[in-house]
Design a protein around this motif. Structure first.
Motif, PDB file in Angstrom:
ATOM      1  N   GLU A  19      -6.396   5.601  -0.584  1.00  0.00           N
ATOM      2  CA  GLU A  19      -5.602   4.406  -0.797  1.00  0.00           C
ATOM      3  C   GLU A  19      -4.936   4.029   0.522  1.00  0.00           C
ATOM      4  OE1 GLU A  19      -5.516   2.621  -3.274  1.00  0.00           O
ATOM      5  OE2 GLU A  19      -6.170   3.791  -4.998  1.00  0.00           O
ATOM      6  N   PRO A  20      -4.529   2.773   0.682  1.00  0.00           N
ATOM      7  CA  PRO A  20      -3.841   2.394   1.911  1.00  0.00           C
ATOM      8  C   PRO A  20      -2.596   3.250   2.103  1.00  0.00           C
ATOM      9  CG  PRO A  20      -4.420   0.462   0.625  1.00  0.00           C
ATOM     10  CD  PRO A  20      -4.718   1.650  -0.221  1.00  0.00           C
ATOM     11  N   CYS A  21      -2.331   3.685   3.348  1.00  0.00           N
ATOM     12  CA  CYS A  21      -1.177   4.524   3.615  1.00  0.00           C
ATOM     13  C   CYS A  21       0.094   3.717   3.426  1.00  0.00           C
ATOM     14  CB  CYS A  21      -1.218   5.038   5.052  1.00  0.00           C
ATOM     15  SG  CYS A  21      -2.754   5.883   5.432  1.00  0.00           S
ATOM     16  N   SER A  22       1.135   4.375   2.998  1.00  0.00           N
ATOM     17  CA  SER A  22       2.416   3.706   2.846  1.00  0.00           C
ATOM     18  C   SER A  22       3.524   4.704   3.060  1.00  0.00           C
ATOM     19  CB  SER A  22       2.554   3.079   1.455  1.00  0.00           C
ATOM     20  OG  SER A  22       3.851   2.558   1.287  1.00  0.00           O
ATOM     21  N   SER A  23       4.463   4.371   3.922  1.00  0.00           N
ATOM     22  CA  SER A  23       5.594   5.254   4.163  1.00  0.00           C
ATOM     23  C   SER A  23       6.775   4.887   3.287  1.00  0.00           C
ATOM     24  CB  SER A  23       6.007   5.182   5.639  1.00  0.00           C
ATOM     25  OG  SER A  23       6.364   3.865   5.970  1.00  0.00           O
ATOM     26  N   HIS A  24       6.593   3.970   2.344  1.00  0.00           N
ATOM     27  CA  HIS A  24       7.715   3.581   1.490  1.00  0.00           C
ATOM     28  C   HIS A  24       7.282   3.447   0.049  1.00  0.00           C
ATOM     29  CE1 HIS A  24       6.024  -0.516   1.627  1.00  0.00           C
ATOM     30  NE2 HIS A  24       5.869  -0.283   2.904  1.00  0.00           N
ATOM     31  N   SER A  25       6.364   4.339  -0.398  1.00  0.00           N
ATOM     32  CA  SER A  25       5.841   4.218  -1.746  1.00  0.00           C
ATOM     33  C   SER A  25       6.850   4.616  -2.804  1.00  0.00           C
ATOM     34  CB  SER A  25       4.585   5.076  -1.890  1.00  0.00           C
ATOM     35  OG  SER A  25       4.855   6.405  -1.534  1.00  0.00           O
ATOM     36  N   PHE A  26       7.896   5.395  -2.448  1.00  0.00           N
ATOM     37  CA  PHE A  26       8.842   5.877  -3.437  1.00  0.00           C
ATOM     38  C   PHE A  26      10.206   5.184  -3.326  1.00  0.00           C
ATOM     39  CE2 PHE A  26       6.449   9.252  -5.252  1.00  0.00           C
ATOM     40  CZ  PHE A  26       5.594   9.665  -4.260  1.00  0.00           C
ATOM     41  N   ALA A  59       3.337   7.707  13.798  1.00  0.00           N
ATOM     42  CA  ALA A  59       2.507   7.773  12.589  1.00  0.00           C
ATOM     43  C   ALA A  59       3.386   7.841  11.355  1.00  0.00           C
ATOM     44  CB  ALA A  59       1.567   8.978  12.624  1.00  0.00           C
ATOM     45  N   CYS A  60       2.861   7.336  10.242  1.00  0.00           N
ATOM     46  CA  CYS A  60       3.561   7.468   8.968  1.00  0.00           C
ATOM     47  C   CYS A  60       3.334   8.877   8.443  1.00  0.00           C
ATOM     48  CB  CYS A  60       3.059   6.428   7.965  1.00  0.00           C
ATOM     49  SG  CYS A  60       1.340   6.662   7.444  1.00  0.00           S
ATOM     50  N   HIS A  61       4.120   9.258   7.435  1.00  0.00           N
ATOM     51  CA  HIS A  61       3.986  10.614   6.900  1.00  0.00           C
ATOM     52  C   HIS A  61       2.647  10.818   6.198  1.00  0.00           C
ATOM     53  CE1 HIS A  61       7.805  12.384   7.900  1.00  0.00           C
ATOM     54  NE2 HIS A  61       8.426  11.293   7.507  1.00  0.00           N
ATOM     55  N   GLY A  62       2.092   9.738   5.619  1.00  0.00           N
ATOM     56  CA  GLY A  62       0.799   9.865   4.965  1.00  0.00           C
ATOM     57  C   GLY A  62      -0.294  10.247   5.940  1.00  0.00           C
ATOM     58  N   GLU A 149       8.704  12.218   1.279  1.00  0.00           N
ATOM     59  CA  GLU A 149       7.293  12.421   1.595  1.00  0.00           C
ATOM     60  C   GLU A 149       7.037  13.810   2.173  1.00  0.00           C
ATOM     61  OE1 GLU A 149       5.099   9.391   3.375  1.00  0.00           O
ATOM     62  OE2 GLU A 149       5.898   7.811   2.102  1.00  0.00           O
ATOM     63  N   ASN A 150       7.996  14.362   2.903  1.00  0.00           N
ATOM     64  CA  ASN A 150       7.842  15.743   3.356  1.00  0.00           C
ATOM     65  C   ASN A 150       7.786  16.696   2.174  1.00  0.00           C
ATOM     66  OD1 ASN A 150       7.721  15.279   6.083  1.00  0.00           O
ATOM     67  ND2 ASN A 150       9.915  15.511   6.419  1.00  0.00           N
ATOM     68  N   TYR A 151       8.606  16.411   1.168  1.00  0.00           N
ATOM     69  CA  TYR A 151       8.625  17.258  -0.030  1.00  0.00           C
ATOM     70  C   TYR A 151       7.280  17.203  -0.746  1.00  0.00           C
ATOM     71  CZ  TYR A 151       9.878  18.775  -4.755  1.00  0.00           C
ATOM     72  OH  TYR A 151       9.899  19.403  -5.968  1.00  0.00           O
TER      73      TYR A 151
END
Length: 328
Positions: A19-26, A59-62, A149-151
């Motif tokens: 899926e497209p990467c996202s650093s703000h999915s949550f 880079a994003c976390h994903g 995202e680290n979690y």
């Protein structure tokens, strides 16, 4: 295996695409202050907001987690089906999903350094003791995005490592011909680490003729043990020179050992552990065997020793169900 979805080497319905990467999915990005948003760089891989500098590039976390897992586990992804154009400008508008092969190549292309991912382990020295730029810690943004995202990334890595260890256990030379009762298995210490003690089973794949001969030997050993009442002496990992396993019994043991690694499972009362195990173990061992056979591109169940199972489990498989689970 048990109670979890496979986390590596699995192909989705879209043939291993991400899926497209996202650093703000949550989280809602509006929760972050304007001044903090202004400092957010762009992920060099997917173009989303970066969450700091990871493996030498923003880079994003994903994408960071994807690159780390690919390097640490030496994952080999299938070739791109779209002429390796997943990250082209034209592809962005018509194909938001990207294949993992192209994503990994893009990580390399933008300058992600593999050695940083390899050296970054839990037992690495403190940040102050690092002497080279290649060992500098990731620069994380002080935001709730990184924490969440680290979690999640940590959970994924742990599940992936657990799957690897469970697969090693299934293919190991640890080969008890008798399994204790369900209560005994649940009360005993974890056995997955025995895969490292015993090592891999030798002589696989075996021939059908060898399999038949060993089944006769197994039946004789069990008959002698029942008659001499020496079951307690044959519950060790000694394989008596046998390099095939009674897979119904061993896969049930494997599924239970997998479940025992989860903290929430250990916190259950004994009766609840028994009920949960009876309700799920057989289903999960069937899924495990099916999944492994699928990865081997087999239309029938194929065990790690190379033997294909197409008929009933057999006399002692049924007796195992009765002794361990109390069902026939």
């Amino acid at each position: 295996m048990l109670f979890s979805t496979k986390t590596s080497g699995t192909m989705s319905a879209s043939e291993g695409e991400d899926e497209p990467c996202s650093s703000h999915s949550f989280y809602d990005m509006s929760l972050i202050g304007r001044s903090e948003m202004a400092t957010v760089e762009i992920c060099r891989v997917c173009g989303k907001n970066a969450a700091g500098k990871h493996y030498s590039v923003p880079a994003c976390h994903g994408c960071k987690s994807f690159f780390r897992r690919a390097i640490l586990h030496k994952t080999v992804y299938p070739e791109c089906k779209y002429d390796k154009l997943c990250f082209s400008r034209a592809s962005r508008a018509v194909r938001p999903r990207k294949c993992r092969n192209c994503r990994l190549q893009k990580c390399y292309a933008v300058g992600m350094v593999a050695m940083v991912a390899i050296h970054r382990k839990q037992d690495s020295p403190p940040h102050s003791a690092r002497s080279s730029d290649s060992e500098l810690p990731d620069l994380r943004m002080p935001s709730p995005i990184a924490t969440r995202e680290n979690y999640v990334s940590g959970i994924i890595d742990k599940l992936h490592n657990l799957d690897i260890q469970t697969d090693k256990f299934r293919k190991s030379a640890y080969n008890p011909l008798f399994i204790p009762s369900l209560e005994g298995v649940l009360a005993s210490s974890g056995k997955l680490d025995l895969a490292d003690k015993y090592g891999a089973m030798s002589g696989w794949p075996i021939t059908q003729e060898s399999f038949n001969e060993q089944q006769v030997m197994i039946n004789q050993i069990k008959t002698d043990s029942f008659q001499s009442h020496s079951l307690a002496l044959t519950t060790s990992g000694a394989n008596f020179g046998i390099n095939t396993k009674e897979w119904l019994s061993f896969d049930m043991l494997t599924a239970i050992e997998y479940a025992k690694t989860f903290p929430f499972f250990q916190q259950l009362p004994s009766n609840d552990k028994i009920l949960l195990t009876k309700a799920t173990t057989f289903m999960n061992l069937a899924l495990t065997s099916s999944y492994a056979s699928f990865l081997s591109k087999m239309a029938v169940l194929q065990m790690p020793d190379g033997i294909c199972i197409s008929g009933p489990a057999g006399q002692y498989g049924s007796s195992f169900l009765y002794v361990v689970f109390g069902v026939s």
